[in-house]
Design a protein around this motif. Structure first.
Motif, PDB file in Angstrom:
ATOM      1  N   SER A 150       0.599  -1.015  -0.115  1.00 43.52           N
ATOM      2  CA  SER A 150       0.194   0.265   0.234  1.00 43.52           C
ATOM      3  C   SER A 150       0.834   1.212   0.085  1.00 43.52           C
ATOM      4  CB  SER A 150      -0.913   0.537   1.612  1.00 43.52           C
ATOM      5  OG  SER A 150      -1.435   1.112   1.940  1.00 43.52           O
ATOM      6  N   GLY A 151       2.009   1.264   1.630  1.00 40.03           N
ATOM      7  CA  GLY A 151       2.881   2.227   1.043  1.00 40.03           C
ATOM      8  C   GLY A 151       3.410   2.030  -0.164  1.00 40.03           C
ATOM      9  N   PHE A 152       4.174   1.737  -1.014  1.00 39.42           N
ATOM     10  CA  PHE A 152       4.464   1.964  -2.124  1.00 39.42           C
ATOM     11  C   PHE A 152       3.786   2.175  -3.184  1.00 39.42           C
ATOM     12  CE2 PHE A 152       7.607  -1.713  -0.502  1.00 39.42           C
ATOM     13  CZ  PHE A 152       7.984  -0.917   0.006  1.00 39.42           C
ATOM     14  N   SER A 153       3.158   1.701  -3.453  1.00 40.32           N
ATOM     15  CA  SER A 153       1.573   2.350  -4.386  1.00 40.32           C
ATOM     16  C   SER A 153       1.653   3.453  -4.015  1.00 40.32           C
ATOM     17  CB  SER A 153       0.386   1.292  -4.094  1.00 40.32           C
ATOM     18  OG  SER A 153       0.731  -0.084  -4.085  1.00 40.32           O
ATOM     19  N   TRP A 154       1.984   4.286  -3.208  1.00 39.99           N
ATOM     20  CA  TRP A 154       0.777   5.675  -2.520  1.00 39.99           C
ATOM     21  C   TRP A 154       1.821   6.423  -3.295  1.00 39.99           C
ATOM     22  CZ3 TRP A 154      -3.548   7.261  -3.808  1.00 39.99           C
ATOM     23  CH2 TRP A 154      -4.870   6.253  -2.854  1.00 39.99           C
ATOM     24  N   LEU A 155       3.576   5.735  -2.907  1.00 36.47           N
ATOM     25  CA  LEU A 155       4.515   6.103  -2.957  1.00 36.47           C
ATOM     26  C   LEU A 155       5.194   6.338  -4.267  1.00 36.47           C
ATOM     27  CD1 LEU A 155       7.892   5.622  -0.968  1.00 36.47           C
ATOM     28  CD2 LEU A 155       8.374   5.441  -3.202  1.00 36.47           C
ATOM     29  N   PHE A 156       5.025   5.540  -5.631  1.00 33.59           N
ATOM     30  CA  PHE A 156       5.359   5.066  -6.929  1.00 33.59           C
ATOM     31  C   PHE A 156       4.518   6.134  -7.074  1.00 33.59           C
ATOM     32  CE2 PHE A 156       4.468   4.089 -11.117  1.00 33.59           C
ATOM     33  CZ  PHE A 156       6.073   3.281 -11.674  1.00 33.59           C
ATOM     34  N   ILE A 157       3.006   6.490  -6.879  1.00 34.23           N
ATOM     35  CA  ILE A 157       2.016   7.423  -7.781  1.00 34.23           C
ATOM     36  C   ILE A 157       2.287   9.016  -7.191  1.00 34.23           C
ATOM     37  CG2 ILE A 157      -0.403   8.956  -7.928  1.00 34.23           C
ATOM     38  CD1 ILE A 157      -1.641   6.314  -7.354  1.00 34.23           C
ATOM     39  N   TYR A 158       2.844   9.810  -6.065  1.00 36.58           N
ATOM     40  CA  TYR A 158       3.264  10.280  -5.198  1.00 36.58           C
ATOM     41  C   TYR A 158       4.961  10.251  -6.280  1.00 36.58           C
ATOM     42  CZ  TYR A 158       6.077  13.298  -2.059  1.00 36.58           C
ATOM     43  OH  TYR A 158       7.279  14.705  -1.714  1.00 36.58           O
ATOM     44  N   SER A 159       6.232   9.539  -5.742  1.00 40.25           N
ATOM     45  CA  SER A 159       7.003   9.944  -7.305  1.00 40.25           C
ATOM     46  C   SER A 159       6.981  10.244  -8.598  1.00 40.25           C
ATOM     47  CB  SER A 159       7.833   9.191  -7.050  1.00 40.25           C
ATOM     48  OG  SER A 159       8.096   7.764  -5.659  1.00 40.25           O
ATOM     49  N   PHE A 192       3.328   3.666   5.685  1.00 42.15           N
ATOM     50  CA  PHE A 192       4.467   3.687   6.027  1.00 42.15           C
ATOM     51  C   PHE A 192       4.112   4.032   7.714  1.00 42.15           C
ATOM     52  CE2 PHE A 192       6.084   4.005   1.729  1.00 42.15           C
ATOM     53  CZ  PHE A 192       6.867   2.440   1.606  1.00 42.15           C
ATOM     54  N   GLU A 193       3.395   4.528   8.419  1.00 43.67           N
ATOM     55  CA  GLU A 193       3.479   4.684   9.627  1.00 43.67           C
ATOM     56  C   GLU A 193       2.898   2.840  10.327  1.00 43.67           C
ATOM     57  OE1 GLU A 193       4.361   6.770  12.994  1.00 43.67           O
ATOM     58  OE2 GLU A 193       4.816   7.838  11.229  1.00 43.67           O
ATOM     59  N   TYR A 194       2.287   2.970  10.225  1.00 42.47           N
ATOM     60  CA  TYR A 194       1.143   2.145  11.026  1.00 42.47           C
ATOM     61  C   TYR A 194       2.554   0.477  10.623  1.00 42.47           C
ATOM     62  CZ  TYR A 194      -1.802  -2.038  12.269  1.00 42.47           C
ATOM     63  OH  TYR A 194      -2.659  -2.986  12.611  1.00 42.47           O
ATOM     64  N   ALA A 195       2.957   0.436   9.438  1.00 37.87           N
ATOM     65  CA  ALA A 195       4.113  -0.788   8.895  1.00 37.87           C
ATOM     66  C   ALA A 195       4.741  -0.517   9.831  1.00 37.87           C
ATOM     67  CB  ALA A 195       4.629  -0.463   7.366  1.00 37.87           C
ATOM     68  N   TYR A 196       5.536   1.062  10.108  1.00 42.97           N
ATOM     69  CA  TYR A 196       6.937   0.913  10.896  1.00 42.97           C
ATOM     70  C   TYR A 196       6.469   0.205  12.934  1.00 42.97           C
ATOM     71  CZ  TYR A 196       8.181   4.848   8.104  1.00 42.97           C
ATOM     72  OH  TYR A 196       8.603   5.767   6.740  1.00 42.97           O
ATOM     73  N   ALA A 197       4.754   0.996  13.489  1.00 47.22           N
ATOM     74  CA  ALA A 197       4.472   0.043  14.145  1.00 47.22           C
ATOM     75  C   ALA A 197       4.905  -1.152  14.585  1.00 47.22           C
ATOM     76  CB  ALA A 197       3.226   0.654  14.588  1.00 47.22           C
ATOM     77  N   ARG A 198       3.902  -2.126  13.261  1.00 41.47           N
ATOM     78  CA  ARG A 198       4.197  -3.192  13.171  1.00 41.47           C
ATOM     79  C   ARG A 198       5.778  -3.808  12.708  1.00 41.47           C
ATOM     80  NH1 ARG A 198      -0.145  -5.573  12.125  1.00 41.47           N
ATOM     81  NH2 ARG A 198       0.615  -7.870  10.931  1.00 41.47           N
ATOM     82  N   ILE A 199       6.166  -3.555  12.716  1.00 40.01           N
ATOM     83  CA  ILE A 199       7.886  -3.897  12.959  1.00 40.01           C
ATOM     84  C   ILE A 199       8.438  -3.521  13.909  1.00 40.01           C
ATOM     85  CG2 ILE A 199      10.469  -3.739  11.573  1.00 40.01           C
ATOM     86  CD1 ILE A 199       8.812  -2.484   8.983  1.00 40.01           C
ATOM     87  N   GLN A 200       8.245  -3.071  14.370  1.00 34.04           N
ATOM     88  CA  GLN A 200       8.861  -2.047  15.772  1.00 34.04           C
ATOM     89  C   GLN A 200       8.751  -3.802  16.697  1.00 34.04           C
ATOM     90  OE1 GLN A 200       7.725   1.012  19.144  1.00 34.04           O
ATOM     91  NE2 GLN A 200      10.416   1.420  17.968  1.00 34.04           N
ATOM     92  N   LEU A 234      13.527   4.106  -1.134  1.00 34.47           N
ATOM     93  CA  LEU A 234      12.333   4.349  -2.370  1.00 34.47           C
ATOM     94  C   LEU A 234      12.125   5.459  -3.177  1.00 34.47           C
ATOM     95  CD1 LEU A 234      11.208   0.444  -1.032  1.00 34.47           C
ATOM     96  CD2 LEU A 234      12.583   0.808  -2.357  1.00 34.47           C
ATOM     97  N   ARG A 235      11.412   5.851  -2.350  1.00 33.41           N
ATOM     98  CA  ARG A 235      10.630   8.066  -2.438  1.00 33.41           C
ATOM     99  C   ARG A 235      11.985   8.280  -4.222  1.00 33.41           C
ATOM    100  NH1 ARG A 235       9.440  11.066   1.612  1.00 33.41           N
ATOM    101  NH2 ARG A 235      11.523  11.621   1.012  1.00 33.41           N
ATOM    102  N   ASN A 236      12.619   8.054  -3.384  1.00 34.16           N
ATOM    103  CA  ASN A 236      14.069   8.808  -3.723  1.00 34.16           C
ATOM    104  C   ASN A 236      14.397   8.333  -4.644  1.00 34.16           C
ATOM    105  OD1 ASN A 236      14.900  11.484  -2.639  1.00 34.16           O
ATOM    106  ND2 ASN A 236      14.298  10.103  -0.799  1.00 34.16           N
ATOM    107  N   CYS A 237      14.034   6.471  -5.340  1.00 35.30           N
ATOM    108  CA  CYS A 237      14.941   5.571  -6.080  1.00 35.30           C
ATOM    109  C   CYS A 237      13.959   6.054  -7.621  1.00 35.30           C
ATOM    110  CB  CYS A 237      15.011   4.509  -5.852  1.00 35.30           C
ATOM    111  SG  CYS A 237      16.174   4.448  -4.899  1.00 35.30           S
ATOM    112  N   VAL A 238      13.142   5.986  -6.954  1.00 36.06           N
ATOM    113  CA  VAL A 238      11.952   6.576  -7.789  1.00 36.06           C
ATOM    114  C   VAL A 238      12.357   8.028  -8.692  1.00 36.06           C
ATOM    115  CG1 VAL A 238       9.358   6.611  -9.158  1.00 36.06           C
ATOM    116  CG2 VAL A 238      10.063   4.949  -7.803  1.00 36.06           C
ATOM    117  N   MET A 239      11.719   8.542  -8.126  1.00 31.73           N
ATOM    118  CA  MET A 239      12.254   9.982  -9.106  1.00 31.73           C
ATOM    119  C   MET A 239      13.744  10.284  -8.933  1.00 31.73           C
ATOM    120  SD  MET A 239      10.546  12.775  -5.374  1.00 31.73           S
ATOM    121  CE  MET A 239      10.798  13.450  -6.070  1.00 31.73           C
ATOM    122  N   LEU A 240      14.784   9.649  -8.280  1.00 33.34           N
ATOM    123  CA  LEU A 240      15.670   9.512  -9.044  1.00 33.34           C
ATOM    124  C   LEU A 240      16.211   9.357 -10.128  1.00 33.34           C
ATOM    125  CD1 LEU A 240      19.071  10.956  -7.915  1.00 33.34           C
ATOM    126  CD2 LEU A 240      19.166   7.927  -7.755  1.00 33.34           C
TER     127      LEU A 240
END
Length: 787
Positions: A184-193, A244-252, A302-308
Motif C-alpha cells: 500500500s505504501g509503495f503504491s502511493w509512494l510510486f504515484i507520489y514520486s 508506512f507509519e502503521y508498518a513502522y509500528a508493526r515492525i517495531q 524508495l521514494r528517492n530511487c523512483v524520483m532519481l
C-alpha cells in the motif's frame, strides 16, 4: 612462497594480464582498424580530446591493486587484508567515473553526425567493467584471510561480527513481513514520486512560456497541469505516510518480540555474564533505533530511487552530454558517503554500547534504592551515572564532528555539480548542441536530483545507525542457549527419586574454578534430605543443577532413574518446585503470583494459600487475593513473601520440593509460621533442603555434609553425632563450646518477651545454636581439620 601467496599472486597476475591485453587491443583499434601504430602514435600526439592512452595508463593502477594481496602476504600482514576493502571499493568507483568523463572529452570535438569508433567505445566500456571486476575479485577472494576457509569446530570461539550489508539485508526482512502495508505504501509512494518527477519539467515550461510566448492561454494550461499534479501528489503523500507509519509500528513490535523471545530462551549462565541493565537497554533503545531508522529510511530510499530514476530519464532525454556531468560526480559523492558511513557505523555501535552502560547503572541503582538511601550514596550514584552519560556525549561529539565533515564534502560537491552544469550547459547552448529553453528544466531536474542524492546519503547514514544498533540485537536473537530443552519424556507419575551420580560442575563464567567434584548422593521417594556445608561448598549448585539451570561438566542428575535433560521442559518444572531464601514475586496480584505458570481454579489457589499459612494475612488486606504485592514483592514482609512462594510451589502439586534456605532470613515468629507451612505439607514429597538452622536440619531423614564440592558424610542427626571424629559432630561440639563462652559486653536490661529457644539437640546449651552449618561452619573448617 606459500600456497596462499602463490595462489593470490597467480590470480592477480592473470586478471592484470587480461586487463593489459584488452587495453592494448582497444588502444590499437583507436581509429577503427587494428594497427599497433594506433597505440604508439598516441604517445607522441597526445590530446585529452582525441587520445585514449590515459585509459591505458589507468590499467597500471589496477595492476598495482591486483598485486596488493600477494605483497601483503609476503610482508606477513594478512590480517590487514580486510582493511583494504573500503579503499578498493572507492578506487573502483573513481575508475568507473573515468569512463563518462572520457566520453565527454572524446565527443567534444566530434561533429553532430560523427560517432566514436568501435575501439574507443569498447575501451570506455572495458574501463567500466574492469573496475567492477576489480572490486568483485577483492570482495569475494582477495580480502578473505586464510582462516576464513577453515570451518571452526570449537563452539566456544567467538563468531565473527556480521558484515554491514548482511545486517542491512536482515533489517529489510522485517519490512518483508509487513508486505501488505508496504505494498500500500509503495503504491502511493510510486504515484507520489511519478507526479513529483513532472514538476520540474512543467515548471520549466511555465517559465519558458512566460519568457518566450508571453501568452496567457499557454500559461493557464501549464498552471492547470501543475495544479492537477500537485493535488494528486498531496493525496498520494498522505496515504503513503499513513501506510508506512502503521508498518513502522508493526515492525517495531516484531523486532522487540523477536529479541525478548530470544532473551527468555537463554540459559541462566547468559544472565550471569550479561547485566540486566545492558540487556534491557538493547530491548528498549536499540530496538527503537532499529525500527525507526530502518523503516523510515526504506520509505525515503524508495521514494528517492523512483524520483532519481525518473529525473535521470528526463535529464538524458533533455541532454545526454549534460547528464554525464552529473554521473561523473555522483560516484565521487558515493565515495565520500562510503568512507563516512563506515566510520559512522563504528561510532553508532560505540554510542549504543555507552547508552547500554548508562542504562545498566540506572537500572542497578533504581532497583536497589533502599540500599543506596541507607548508605546516603545518592550523589555518588548520580555522579557515576553522569560519568556514563559524559562518555556517551564524548562519542556523540565525535559523531557530530564526522557528520560536519560529511556535510561539508556533500554540500561542496552539490555546489560544484550545479556550477559545472551551469558552465557546461551554457557551453552546449552557445555551441548549439542544446536548446536554450531546455536548460531551465534541466537545472530544475539537477537540483531535484541533488536533493534526492542528499536524502539518499542521509538514508545511508541512518542505515549505518541502525546497523550499529542491530549488531547486539541480532547477536542476542541468534544466540543458541547452551541448554536445549529438547526432552520429550512425560511419565504419568513422578515418584521423586533423585540421584546425583559422579557430578562434576563449574559455573560457565568461572570455568577454571570447580564447584562440585565427583559428587554422588541419592534421595529416596518421600525422603527429606538436608544439605549442609560451608559457604561455597556447592549446596546451592546442587539445587541449580536439579532445576536444570546449568548442566554438569561430567556425571548425571537423574529423577526416577532418567537423566533430567530427557524430561519435557514444562512437565518436569511442574513436578519440581523451588522455594528460595529470597523468593521473587512479580508486581501483580497475589492470585496471579500463586497461579504463575499453571492453570488452576481459584479454589485451588485458596487451598494452597491455606496450606502455606498465607490465607489469613491475605484476607486481612483491602483487596484480598487481588492485592498487588508490589515490585519484587516489596509490599509484603519477608515472612509473607515466603508463604506466598510456598503456596506458589504447593499449587503445582510437586513430587519434588526444593527449599534453599527458606527460613534463614526470617524473624522467630515468621520462621515458625513458615516452618509449620513447610513441614505439614511434606508428606509424599521428596525434599531437598538447605538450612542454616539446626532446628530445621535435625528433622531431616538424612543429612548430606558437603565440603569443597565433595560428600564427606551421610546419615541422620543422631548417627552423625555419634561419629565424634566426623565433621558434623565436631561442628556441633564447636558451636556448643562457642555458645557456652561468656560474652564480654555490658549487661543491658531487656524488657518484653525473650526470643524463643530452638529445639534442644545435644544438651541445654545447644538451645541457642540457631546458625550452625553455614557461617560458623565456614569459619571453623580450618580449625576442625587441624584437630
Amino acid at each position: 612462497m606459500n600456497s596462499t601467496v602463490a595462489s593470490r599472486f597467480s590470480w592477480g597476475l592473470i586478471l592484470a594480464s587480461i586487463d593489459f591485453l584488452a587495453c592494448l587491443l582497444f588502444a590499437c583499434l583507436h581509429d577503427g582498424t587494428f594497427k599497433f601504430a594506433n597505440f604508439t602514435s598516441q604517445f607522441g600526439d597526445f590530446s585529452f580530446f582525441t587520445s585514449t592512452i590515459d585509459l591505458f595508463l589507468l590499467q597500471f593502477f589496477r595492476f598495482a591493486l591486483w598485486m596488493v594481496p600477494a605483497a601483503i602476504h609476503v610482508a606477513n600482514k594478512a590480517d590487514t587484508l580486510t582493511m583494504w576493502k573500503e579503499p578498493i571499493f572507492c578506487s573502483a568507483l573513481l575508475i568507473c567515473a573515468a569512463s563518462p568523463t572520457k566520453l565527454l572529452l572524446l565527443t567534444e570535438k566530434l561533429k553532430p553526425d560523427e560517432f566514436l569508433t568501435f575501439g574507443d567505445t569498447a575501451f570506455l566500456v572495458w574501463n567500466f567493467i574492469s573496475a567492477i571486476i576489480l572490486n568483485s575479485s577483492w570482495t569475494r577472494y582477495f580480502s578473505r584471510t586464510p582462516s576464513s576457509y577453515i570451518i571452526l569446530e570449537d563452539e566456544d570461539l567467538e563468531v565473527a561480527p556480521k558484515q554491514t550489508f548482511e545486517l542491512i539485508f536482515r533489517l529489510l526482512q522485517y519490512c518483508k513481513r509487513e508486505w501488505l502495508w508496504h505494498i500500500s505504501g509503495f503504491s502511493w509512494l510510486f504515484i507520489y514520486s511519478i507526479t513529483r518527477i513532472f514538476v520540474p519539467y512543467y515548471t520549466g515550461q511555465v517559465i519558458a512560456t512566460v519568457v518566450a510566448t508571453k501568452s496567457y492561454p499557454a500559461l493557464s494550461n501549464a498552471v492547470y497541469i501543475m495544479t492537477i499534479i500537485s493535488l494528486v501528489s498531496a493525496v498520494a503523500a498522505g496515504f503513503r505516510g499513513g501506510s508506512f507509519e502503521y508498518a513502522y509500528a508493526r515492525i517495531q513490535r516484531a523486532i522487540r518480540y523477536d529479541l525478548f523471545h530470544g532473551l527468555v530462551k537463554q540459559d541462566v549462565a547468559f544472565y550471569d555474564a550479561h547485566k540486566t541493565g545492558e540487556v534491557t537497554s538493547r530491548l528498549a533503545a536499540d530496538c527503537q533505533t532499529m525500527s525507526d531508522t530502518v523503516a523510515l529510511n526504506v520509505n525515503v530510499f524508495l521514494r528517492n530511487c523512483v524520483m532519481l530514476l525518473g529525473s535521470m530519464i528526463f535529464m538524458m532525454k533533455l541532454s545526454w552530454r549534460l547528464s554525464l556531468v552529473t554521473f561523473i560526480l555522483v560516484p565521487i559523492i558515493f565515495v565520500a558517503s562510503k568512507i563516512f558511513g563506515t566510520y559512522y557505523d563504528l561510532l553508532s555501535e560505540r554510542t549504543q554500547d555507552t547508552i547500554a552502560e548508562s542504562n545498566d547503572v540506572a537500572e542497578e541503582v533504581l532497583s536497589t534504592m533502599r540500599t543506596v538511601r541507607s548508605f546516603s550514596c545518592e550523589n555518588v550514584e548520580a555522579d557515576r551515572f553522569y560519568g556514563k552519560l559524559t562518555h556517551t556525549l564524548d562519542v556523540t561529539r565525535t559523531k557530530a564532528i564526522a557528520y560536519i565533515g560529511f556535510l561539508w564534502v556533500s554540500e561542496l560537491f552539490q555546489s560544484f555539480i550545479i556550477v559545472s552544469v551551469l558552465w557546461y550547459g551554457g557551453h552546449l547552448v552557445l555551441t548549439q548542441k542544446m536548446k536554450g529553453d531546455l536548460l531551465v528544466s534541466f537545472l530544475l531536474y539537477q537540483m531535484q536530483l541533488g536533493d534526492n542524492l542528499r536524502q539518499m546519503g542521509e538514508v545511508w547514514t541512518g542505515l549505518m545507525q541502525s546497523v550499529g544498533a542491530s549488531r547486539k540485537v541480532f547477536e542476542y536473537i541468534d544466540r543458541e542457549p547452551q541448554i536445549q530443552h529438547n526432552g520429550e519424556y512425560m511419565p504419568e507419575n513422578v515418584v521423586g527419586k533423585i540421584e546425583f551420580r559422579n557430578v562434576h560442575f563449574s559455573y560457565p563464567t568461572r570455568s577454571d574454578q570447580p564447584i562440585l567434584k565427583d559428587l554422588s548422593f541419592t534421595v529416596e521417594p518421600g525422603e527429606t534430605v538436608a544439605l549442609v556445608g560451608p559457604s561455597g561448598s556447592g549446596k546451592s549448585s546442587c539445587i541449580s543443577l536439579l532445576e536444570n539451570f546449568y548442566v554438569p561438566n561430567a556425571g548425571q542428575v537423574l529423577v526416577d532413574g532418567v537423566p533430567l535433560e530427557e524430561f519435557e521442559h514444562h512437565y518436569i518444572h511442574k513436578k519440581i518446585a523451588l522455594v528460595g531464601q529470597e523468593p521473587v514475586l512479580f508486581a501483580r496480584s497475589v492470585m496471579e503470583n500463586v497461579r504463575y505458570g499453571v492453570e488452576v481454579a481459584d479454589t485451588e489457589i485458596i487451598r494452597s494459600c491455606e496450606m502455606a499459612n498465607a490465607h489469613g494475612f491475605i484476607m486481612q488486606t483491602t483487596l484480598k487475593y487481588e492485592t498487588n504485592v508490589g515490585e519484587k514483592g516489596t509490599q509484603m514482609s519477608g515472612g509473607q513473601k515466603q508463604r506466598i512462594a510456598i503456596a506458589r510451589a504447593l499449587v503445582r502439586e510437586p513430587a519434588i520440593l526444593l527449599l534453599d534456605e527458606a527460613t534463614s532470613a526470617l524473624d522467630t515468629e515468621s520462621e515458625h509460621l513458615v516452618q509449620e507451612a513447610i513441614y505439614k505439607n511434606l508428606d509424599g514429597k521428596s525434599v531437598i533442603l538447605i538450612a542454616h538452622r539446626l532446628s530445621t536440619v535435625e528433622k531431616a531423614d538424612k543429612i548430606v555434609v558437603i565440603n569443597k564440592g565433595r560428600v564427606e558424610q551421610i546419615g541422620n542427626h543422631e548417627t552423625l553425632l555419634k561419629d565424634t571424629n566426623g565433621t558434623y559432630a565436631k561442628l556441633v561440639q564447636r558451636q556448643m563450646m562457642g555458645d557456652q563462652k561468656p560474652r564480654k559486653r555490658p549487661a543491658v536490661a531487656r524488657s518484653g518477651p525473650q526470643p524463643a529457644a530452638s529445639i534442644n539437640v545435644a544438651g541445654p546449651s545447644q538451645g541457642n545454636a540457631m546458625s550452625l552449618l553455614s557461617t560458623s561452619f565456614s569459619q571453623s573448617a580450618s580449625s576442625v581439620t587441624s584437630h
